[in-house]
Structure formats: C-alpha cells, structure tokens
Design an enzyme around this catalytic site. Structure first.
Site, PDB file in Angstrom:
ATOM      1  N   SER A   7       5.552  32.633  -1.845  1.00 20.23           N
ATOM      2  CA  SER A   7       6.337  31.436  -2.153  1.00 20.23           C
ATOM      3  C   SER A   7       6.164  30.406  -1.035  1.00 20.23           C
ATOM      4  O   SER A   7       6.250  30.741   0.147  1.00 20.23           O
ATOM      5  CB  SER A   7       7.818  31.807  -2.270  1.00 20.23           C
ATOM      6  N   ASP A  32       8.687  28.324  -6.840  1.00 26.19           N
ATOM      7  CA  ASP A  32      10.147  28.317  -7.014  1.00 26.19           C
ATOM      8  C   ASP A  32      10.592  26.947  -7.506  1.00 26.19           C
ATOM      9  O   ASP A  32      10.346  25.937  -6.845  1.00 26.19           O
ATOM     10  CB  ASP A  32      10.829  28.601  -5.666  1.00 26.19           C
ATOM     11  N   HIS A  63       8.861  30.690 -11.027  1.00 24.06           N
ATOM     12  CA  HIS A  63      10.226  31.238 -11.032  1.00 24.06           C
ATOM     13  C   HIS A  63      11.189  30.089 -11.296  1.00 24.06           C
ATOM     14  O   HIS A  63      11.447  29.260 -10.416  1.00 24.06           O
ATOM     15  CB  HIS A  63      10.489  31.904  -9.672  1.00 24.06           C
ATOM     16  N   GLY A 139      18.271  30.390  -4.324  1.00 27.63           N
ATOM     17  CA  GLY A 139      18.720  29.086  -3.821  1.00 27.63           C
ATOM     18  C   GLY A 139      17.999  28.593  -2.595  1.00 27.63           C
ATOM     19  O   GLY A 139      17.848  27.408  -2.393  1.00 27.63           O
ATOM     20  N   GLY A 141      14.951  29.810   0.772  1.00 28.04           N
ATOM     21  CA  GLY A 141      14.069  30.781   1.422  1.00 28.04           C
ATOM     22  C   GLY A 141      14.683  31.261   2.733  1.00 28.04           C
ATOM     23  O   GLY A 141      15.723  30.756   3.164  1.00 28.04           O
ATOM     24  N   GLY A 142      14.064  32.253   3.328  1.00 22.29           N
ATOM     25  CA  GLY A 142      14.451  32.690   4.663  1.00 22.29           C
ATOM     26  C   GLY A 142      15.730  33.507   4.751  1.00 22.29           C
ATOM     27  O   GLY A 142      16.303  33.636   5.832  1.00 22.29           O
ATOM     28  N   ASP A 172      11.683  39.817  -5.251  1.00 23.01           N
ATOM     29  CA  ASP A 172      11.616  38.477  -4.665  1.00 23.01           C
ATOM     30  C   ASP A 172      12.760  38.196  -3.698  1.00 23.01           C
ATOM     31  O   ASP A 172      13.929  38.194  -4.086  1.00 23.01           O
ATOM     32  CB  ASP A 172      11.644  37.449  -5.814  1.00 23.01           C
ATOM     33  N   GLY A 173      12.390  37.924  -2.441  1.00 21.75           N
ATOM     34  CA  GLY A 173      13.353  37.430  -1.465  1.00 21.75           C
ATOM     35  C   GLY A 173      13.533  38.333  -0.259  1.00 21.75           C
ATOM     36  O   GLY A 173      13.829  39.517  -0.402  1.00 21.75           O
ATOM     37  N   GLY A 174      13.307  37.781   0.907  1.00 24.12           N
ATOM     38  CA  GLY A 174      13.549  38.508   2.157  1.00 24.12           C
ATOM     39  C   GLY A 174      12.598  39.661   2.417  1.00 24.12           C
ATOM     40  O   GLY A 174      12.898  40.540   3.227  1.00 24.12           O
TER      41      GLY A 174
HETATM   42  C1  DX5 Z   1      14.853  32.349  -3.399  1.00 24.86           C
HETATM   43  C2  DX5 Z   1      13.454  32.248  -3.968  1.00 24.86           C
HETATM   44  C3  DX5 Z   1      12.461  33.157  -3.304  1.00 24.86           C
HETATM   45  C4  DX5 Z   1      12.185  32.778  -1.858  1.00 24.86           C
HETATM   46  C5  DX5 Z   1      11.347  33.813  -1.156  1.00 24.86           C
HETATM   47  O1  DX5 Z   1      15.663  31.418  -4.011  1.00 24.86           O
HETATM   48  O2  DX5 Z   1      13.474  32.566  -5.345  1.00 24.86           O
HETATM   49  O3  DX5 Z   1      11.243  33.162  -4.038  1.00 24.86           O
HETATM   50  O4  DX5 Z   1      11.529  31.531  -1.791  1.00 24.86           O
HETATM   51  O5  DX5 Z   1      11.238  33.458   0.184  1.00 24.86           O
HETATM   52  P1  DX5 Z   1      11.701  34.410   1.388  1.00 24.86           P
HETATM   53  O6  DX5 Z   1      10.673  35.490   1.484  1.00 24.86           O
HETATM   54  O7  DX5 Z   1      11.687  33.484   2.573  1.00 24.86           O
HETATM   55  O8  DX5 Z   1      13.052  34.952   1.052  1.00 24.86           O
HETATM   56 ZN    ZN Z   2      11.482  32.993  -6.258  1.00 29.44          ZN
END
Ligand code: DX5
Ligand code: ZN
Length: 209
Positions: A7, A32, A63, A139, A141-142, A172-174
């Site tokens: 992402s 995203d 997404h 909502g 990233g990070g 997906d995420g973290g």
């Molecule tokens: C969260 C997004 C994720 C996010 C992933 O709202 O749907 O796809 O961008 O990024 P990281 O790996 O930084 O959580």
């Molecule tokens: Zn996503």
C-alpha cells in the site's frame, strides 16, 4: 510462498515510490480508497488516481473503504486491476456490488473490520475470490497490528476449508517482519509503511514472504 501487496497510502512521494516498487518482485499494488464517510479520511479523486498506470505495470489490489462502492467499482475496473474489495460493513447491497465487480471480469474481495465477526461473511462466500481481513481499524496507515486478529484468520481458514473453497485470505494493516507471524494462514499479505518508509523496498518485501 506468500504473495505480497504493498500500500502506498503513507507514501510521501507516490510517483517515486510506485516506480521503485515496480522494480521489485512485489505481486500487487494495494490501492486504498477512502471517501471521508465510511472512514474520516479521504484519498485523492479518481481523476488523479487513474494516472497510477504511468508509474507501475503491477496488477492492482483495490481496497474500497467507502460507503457507496457502486460509485467507485466501474472507475477502478478501468485500471490494471486484479481485485476490488468492498467492505462487508458498507451500506449498499453486497451481492449486487460483488456481481458488479464480476461483470468487469475482476476478482471479488470482501473486507472485514477487526470487530466484525467472521460469520458475517457466510452469506457471501460463494461470490468471493478474496477475503481482506483488516488487522487494523481502516482509515490510516502506520497503525499497530491487532494481535487478536490471528484467531480470526484461523477461524476464517477453517470456515473456507469446511466449504471446500479456494478463496484467498489477504491480511491488511500493520504487517511487518515481526507481525507476519500472526498471518501464517494468509495467502497474501498487505503492508504499507513498513515497506514504503524504508530505504530498501525489495529487502522489506523479501522479509515478508
Ligand atoms: C488501512 C489501510 C491499509 C494500510 C496498510 O486503512 O487499509 O491498507 O494502508 O498500511 P500499514 O502497513 O502502514 O498499516
Ligand atoms: Zn487497505
């Protein structure tokens, strides 16, 4: 070997990062999309996002974190798109939207938030190529990986097996080199900031496989 989707939500220079990712063996670019309604944040409009093809030849994994997916599906279906995932928590008719995705010969995905039980997916399983399991609240990233989601991934895997379905699981995420251990049953791992905030994208991607 797991497939990796990256992402660029947290990218500071999207064209540059997309070009850099294009030189790696990443499987998908995770796009995203936020509408400012389903989640508070809003991403750039399609008229800007569509230029993504100038910077990457990778297949896209879209997404849709939006209230009304039917407004976005036909747009993102125009791009080099492999999957479009809508949320099981979105407001429109889920099956209609999955059929809309299919009508463009694109693979269907259904995303599920951390607090939504796996059983909510059951009515839609026959329509799904992918389940996008959110391991953070959508909502931004990070954020930190929610460890409890590991149980949910296992529950989903067992459910898919019991129906003899080959639906892929994307988490997906973290996700990073530490939290990937909670994603053993995933077929695809989506990671954002861990990869794009590093100086060596390929090294980070390899560390996730
Ligand atoms: C969260 C997004 C994720 C996010 C992933 O709202 O749907 O796809 O961008 O990024 P990281 O790996 O930084 O959580
Ligand atoms: Zn996503």
């Amino acid at each position: 070997m797991k497939k990796i989707s990256v992402s660029f939500l947290s990218s500071k220079n999207i064209p540059m990062d997309l070009r850099k990712l294009n030189d790696t063996d990443v499987d998908f670019i995770h796009v995203d999309i936020m509408d400012g309604k389903f989640v508070p944040a809003k991403t750039m409009p399609f008229r800007e996002m569509r230029h993504i093809y100038q910077y990457t030849s990778k297949r896209l994994d879209v997404h849709l974190m939006v209230k009304e997916p039917s407004k976005f599906i036909p747009l993102y279906a125009e791009l080099n798109t492999e999957y479009i995932a809508i949320h099981v928590e979105s407001e429109e008719d889920i099956i209609k939207n999955l059929e809309l995705i299919k009508s463009f010969s694109i693979k269907t995905g259904l995303a599920i938030n951390p607090d939504t039980p796996v059983k909510e997916l059951i009515p839609y399983l026959p329509y799904l190529d992918e389940v996008l399991v959110m391991s953070v609240y959508p909502g931004k990233g990070g954020q930190e990986f929610i460890v409890e989601v590991e149980k949910k991934i296992k529950e989903l895997k067992a459910l898919l097996q019991s129906y003899h379905l080959s639906t892929v699981i994307n988490v997906d995420g973290g996700v990073n080199n530490i939290t990937k251990k909670y994603c053993e049953d995933a077929d695809i791992i989506t990671s954002g900031s861990y990869v794009v905030s590093s100086s060596d994208f390929q090294e980070k991607i390899t560390s996730l496989r």
